[in-house]
Write a protein that holds these residues in place. Structure first.
Motif, PDB file in Angstrom:
ATOM      1  N   VAL A  19       0.978  -1.433  -0.224  1.00  0.00           N
ATOM      2  CA  VAL A  19      -0.115   0.212   0.158  1.00  0.00           C
ATOM      3  C   VAL A  19       0.766   1.490  -0.006  1.00  0.00           C
ATOM      4  N   PRO A  20       1.791   1.425   0.709  1.00  0.00           N
ATOM      5  CA  PRO A  20       2.291   2.108   0.730  1.00  0.00           C
ATOM      6  C   PRO A  20       3.775   2.629  -0.257  1.00  0.00           C
ATOM      7  N   ILE A  21       3.714   0.980  -1.293  1.00  0.00           N
ATOM      8  CA  ILE A  21       4.770   1.742  -2.294  1.00  0.00           C
ATOM      9  C   ILE A  21       4.186   2.390  -3.408  1.00  0.00           C
ATOM     10  N   VAL A  22       3.182   1.431  -3.359  1.00  0.00           N
ATOM     11  CA  VAL A  22       1.750   2.103  -4.977  1.00  0.00           C
ATOM     12  C   VAL A  22       1.765   2.900  -4.429  1.00  0.00           C
ATOM     13  N   LEU A  23       1.152   3.838  -2.812  1.00  0.00           N
ATOM     14  CA  LEU A  23       1.325   5.182  -2.616  1.00  0.00           C
ATOM     15  C   LEU A  23       1.843   6.245  -3.440  1.00  0.00           C
ATOM     16  N   GLY A  24       3.806   5.633  -3.161  1.00  0.00           N
ATOM     17  CA  GLY A  24       4.981   6.001  -3.347  1.00  0.00           C
ATOM     18  C   GLY A  24       4.837   6.822  -5.573  1.00  0.00           C
ATOM     19  N   ALA A  25       3.898   5.494  -5.884  1.00  0.00           N
ATOM     20  CA  ALA A  25       4.743   5.051  -7.402  1.00  0.00           C
ATOM     21  C   ALA A  25       4.280   6.826  -7.730  1.00  0.00           C
ATOM     22  N   PRO A  26       3.129   7.909  -7.775  1.00  0.00           N
ATOM     23  CA  PRO A  26       2.975   8.699  -8.799  1.00  0.00           C
ATOM     24  C   PRO A  26       4.197   9.417  -7.642  1.00  0.00           C
ATOM     25  N   VAL A  27       4.455   9.856  -7.020  1.00  0.00           N
ATOM     26  CA  VAL A  27       5.529  10.830  -6.218  1.00  0.00           C
ATOM     27  C   VAL A  27       7.399  10.218  -7.368  1.00  0.00           C
ATOM     28  N   ALA A  28       7.449   9.111  -7.276  1.00  0.00           N
ATOM     29  CA  ALA A  28       8.628   8.402  -8.444  1.00  0.00           C
ATOM     30  C   ALA A  28       8.546   8.792  -9.728  1.00  0.00           C
ATOM     31  N   ALA A  29       6.828   9.029 -10.386  1.00  0.00           N
ATOM     32  CA  ALA A  29       6.669   9.001 -11.386  1.00  0.00           C
ATOM     33  C   ALA A  29       7.020  10.621 -11.981  1.00  0.00           C
ATOM     34  N   LEU A  30       7.086  11.942 -11.113  1.00  0.00           N
ATOM     35  CA  LEU A  30       7.793  13.154 -11.361  1.00  0.00           C
ATOM     36  C   LEU A  30       8.584  13.124 -11.932  1.00  0.00           C
ATOM     37  N   PHE A  31       9.289  12.290 -11.656  1.00  0.00           N
ATOM     38  CA  PHE A  31      10.925  12.265 -11.742  1.00  0.00           C
ATOM     39  C   PHE A  31      11.158  11.576 -13.271  1.00  0.00           C
ATOM     40  N   GLY A  32      10.190  11.207 -13.702  1.00  0.00           N
ATOM     41  CA  GLY A  32      10.096  10.511 -14.937  1.00  0.00           C
ATOM     42  C   GLY A  32      10.674   9.305 -15.040  1.00  0.00           C
ATOM     43  N   ALA A  33      10.128   8.410 -16.038  1.00  0.00           N
ATOM     44  CA  ALA A  33      10.411   6.679 -16.499  1.00  0.00           C
ATOM     45  C   ALA A  33      12.111   6.389 -15.248  1.00  0.00           C
ATOM     46  N   PRO A  92       9.540  -4.486 -18.825  1.00  0.00           N
ATOM     47  CA  PRO A  92       8.550  -4.609 -20.400  1.00  0.00           C
ATOM     48  C   PRO A  92       8.020  -3.504 -20.137  1.00  0.00           C
ATOM     49  N   ALA A  93       7.267  -3.070 -20.989  1.00  0.00           N
ATOM     50  CA  ALA A  93       6.000  -1.986 -21.447  1.00  0.00           C
ATOM     51  C   ALA A  93       5.020  -3.164 -21.518  1.00  0.00           C
ATOM     52  N   ILE A  94       3.886  -2.880 -20.957  1.00  0.00           N
ATOM     53  CA  ILE A  94       3.000  -4.006 -20.420  1.00  0.00           C
ATOM     54  C   ILE A  94       1.689  -3.490 -21.034  1.00  0.00           C
ATOM     55  N   VAL A  95       0.854  -4.366 -21.737  1.00  0.00           N
ATOM     56  CA  VAL A  95      -0.678  -4.016 -22.351  1.00  0.00           C
ATOM     57  C   VAL A  95      -1.499  -3.758 -20.750  1.00  0.00           C
ATOM     58  N   MET A  96      -1.864  -2.338 -20.917  1.00  0.00           N
ATOM     59  CA  MET A  96      -2.822  -2.355 -19.842  1.00  0.00           C
ATOM     60  C   MET A  96      -4.560  -2.427 -20.743  1.00  0.00           C
ATOM     61  N   GLY A 107      -3.297   5.787 -12.413  1.00  0.00           N
ATOM     62  CA  GLY A 107      -3.371   5.501 -14.683  1.00  0.00           C
ATOM     63  C   GLY A 107      -2.359   6.313 -14.865  1.00  0.00           C
ATOM     64  N   TRP A 108      -2.276   7.732 -14.452  1.00  0.00           N
ATOM     65  CA  TRP A 108      -1.390   8.228 -15.051  1.00  0.00           C
ATOM     66  C   TRP A 108       0.424   8.592 -14.451  1.00  0.00           C
ATOM     67  N   ALA A 109       0.511   7.658 -13.976  1.00  0.00           N
ATOM     68  CA  ALA A 109       2.150   6.643 -12.911  1.00  0.00           C
ATOM     69  C   ALA A 109       1.993   5.760 -13.470  1.00  0.00           C
ATOM     70  N   ALA A 110       0.897   5.066 -14.130  1.00  0.00           N
ATOM     71  CA  ALA A 110       1.570   4.233 -15.391  1.00  0.00           C
ATOM     72  C   ALA A 110       1.414   4.152 -16.609  1.00  0.00           C
ATOM     73  N   GLN A 111       1.353   5.745 -17.244  1.00  0.00           N
ATOM     74  CA  GLN A 111       1.779   5.843 -18.345  1.00  0.00           C
ATOM     75  C   GLN A 111       2.948   6.416 -17.712  1.00  0.00           C
ATOM     76  N   ARG A 112       3.343   6.901 -17.622  1.00  0.00           N
ATOM     77  CA  ARG A 112       5.012   8.043 -17.251  1.00  0.00           C
ATOM     78  C   ARG A 112       5.696   6.453 -17.582  1.00  0.00           C
ATOM     79  N   TYR A 113       5.800   5.282 -16.914  1.00  0.00           N
ATOM     80  CA  TYR A 113       5.981   4.017 -16.480  1.00  0.00           C
ATOM     81  C   TYR A 113       6.659   3.248 -17.865  1.00  0.00           C
ATOM     82  N   GLY A 114       5.291   4.093 -18.786  1.00  0.00           N
ATOM     83  CA  GLY A 114       5.564   3.935 -20.397  1.00  0.00           C
ATOM     84  C   GLY A 114       4.429   2.390 -20.457  1.00  0.00           C
TER      85      GLY A 114
END
Length: 228
Positions: A19-33, A92-96, A107-114
Motif C-alpha cells: 500500500v505505501p509503496i504503490v502510493l509512492g509511485a506517483p511521487v516517483a513518476a514526477l521524476f520520469g521513467a 517491459p512495456a505492459i499492455v493495459m 493511471g497517470w503514473a502507469a503511463q509515465r512508466y510506459g
C-alpha cells in the motif's frame, strides 16, 4: 490450517507493505521513467521474494527468452506473473486496459512508466496511438508484454486470443515468445495460497510476418502448453 496461516501471513506482509509503496509511485513518476521504472521493479522483486519466502511459492523457468526486444504473449492466472515477468523481462512495456489507465493519479503514473493502453472499442485514432506507444517502447530497447486472452483465467481455461494481439503482432513485426505458466494452481482467485513450484515456460518463438490465423494458433498453443 498451516496453509491458511501462511497465506494470511503473506497477505498481511505483502499487501500491507505494498500500500505505501504503490502510493509512492506517483511521487516517483514526477521524476520520469528513469526513476519510476526501477522503483516499480523494486516492488515487483519484493512481491516475488514475498511469494517465495512467506507463501512458499517458488518459480522454475523452462525455455529461452529472446536475445533482444520481443513481443511476449503470456498466460494470466494470478498476480504473480505480472510481477515475475516484469522482473524477468527487465521492465517491459505492459499492455493495459484503458479502464486501468483511467484510474486517477495511478493511471497517470502507469503511463509515465510506459504502458501501452488498449481500448477494446477503439477507433482508428486510438489504435494508431497504441501502435505508437508500442513502437516507442521497442525503440528504447524494451520488450512488450501482453496477456492476449485479455483477462485472468482459471487453470484449464483456454479462451481465444483478443484482437489486440493481432494488431500488435502485425504492427511491430517482432518475434513473439509465448509464455505458458501454471500459477493459478498455487495462487487461486479465491481461497488460500499454497506452497509449491510455479513453472514459467518460454515457448518456441513465432516469427513475424505469418498470416494472422497461423500466428494466433501458434501463440494460443504456446501459452496453453501447461494446461491439462
Amino acid at each position: 490450517m498451516a496453509k491458511r496461516l501462511r497465506s494470511f501471513a503473506f497477505a498481511i506482509f505483502f499487501y500491507g507493505l505494498s500500500v505505501p509503496i504503490v502510493l509512492g509511485a506517483p511521487v516517483a513518476a514526477l521524476f520520469g521513467a528513469r526513476i519510476l521504472r526501477p522503483y516499480c521493479m523494486a516492488w515487483a522483486r519484493f512481491g516475488v521474494w514475498s511469494a517465495r519466502h512467506i507463501a512458499g511459492i517458488r518459480i522454475h523457468v523452462d525455455g529461452q527468452r529472446a536475445a533482444g526486444p520481443a513481443l511476449y504473449a503470456a498466460k494470466h492466472q494470478a498476480m504473480l506473473e505480472t510481477m515475475a515477468l516484469a522482473v524477468m523481462l527487465d521492465a517491459p512495456a505492459i499492455v493495459m486496459k484503458r479502464e486501468l489507465a483511467q484510474i486517477p493519479v495511478w493511471g497517470w503514473a502507469a503511463q509515465r512508466y510506459g504502458v501501452i493502453v488498449v481500448d477494446r472499442a477503439a477507433n482508428a485514432k486510438a489504435l494508431r496511438q497504441m501502435m505508437r506507444e508500442a513502437r516507442d517502447a521497442t525503440g528504447e530497447g524494451r520488450s512488450v508484454l501482453i496477456f492476449p486472452e485479455g483477462t485472468r483465467v482459471a487453470p484449464g481455461e483456454t479462451p481465444p486470443l483478443r484482437s489486440g494481439f493481432a494488431g500488435l503482432y502485425r504492427a511491430l513485426s517482432l518475434t513473439v515468445v509465448p509464455v505458458a505458466l501454471d500459477s493459478g494452481r498455487l495462487w487461486p482467485r479465491r481461497g488460500p495460497k499454497r506452497g509449491g513450484i510455479v513453472t514459467f515456460r518460454f515457448g518456441a518463438p513465432v516469427p513475424p510476418g505469418l498470416p494472422r490465423a497461423e500466428a494466433e494458433d501458434a501463440v494460443h498453443r504456446g501459452i496453453n502448453a501447461l494446461e491439462s
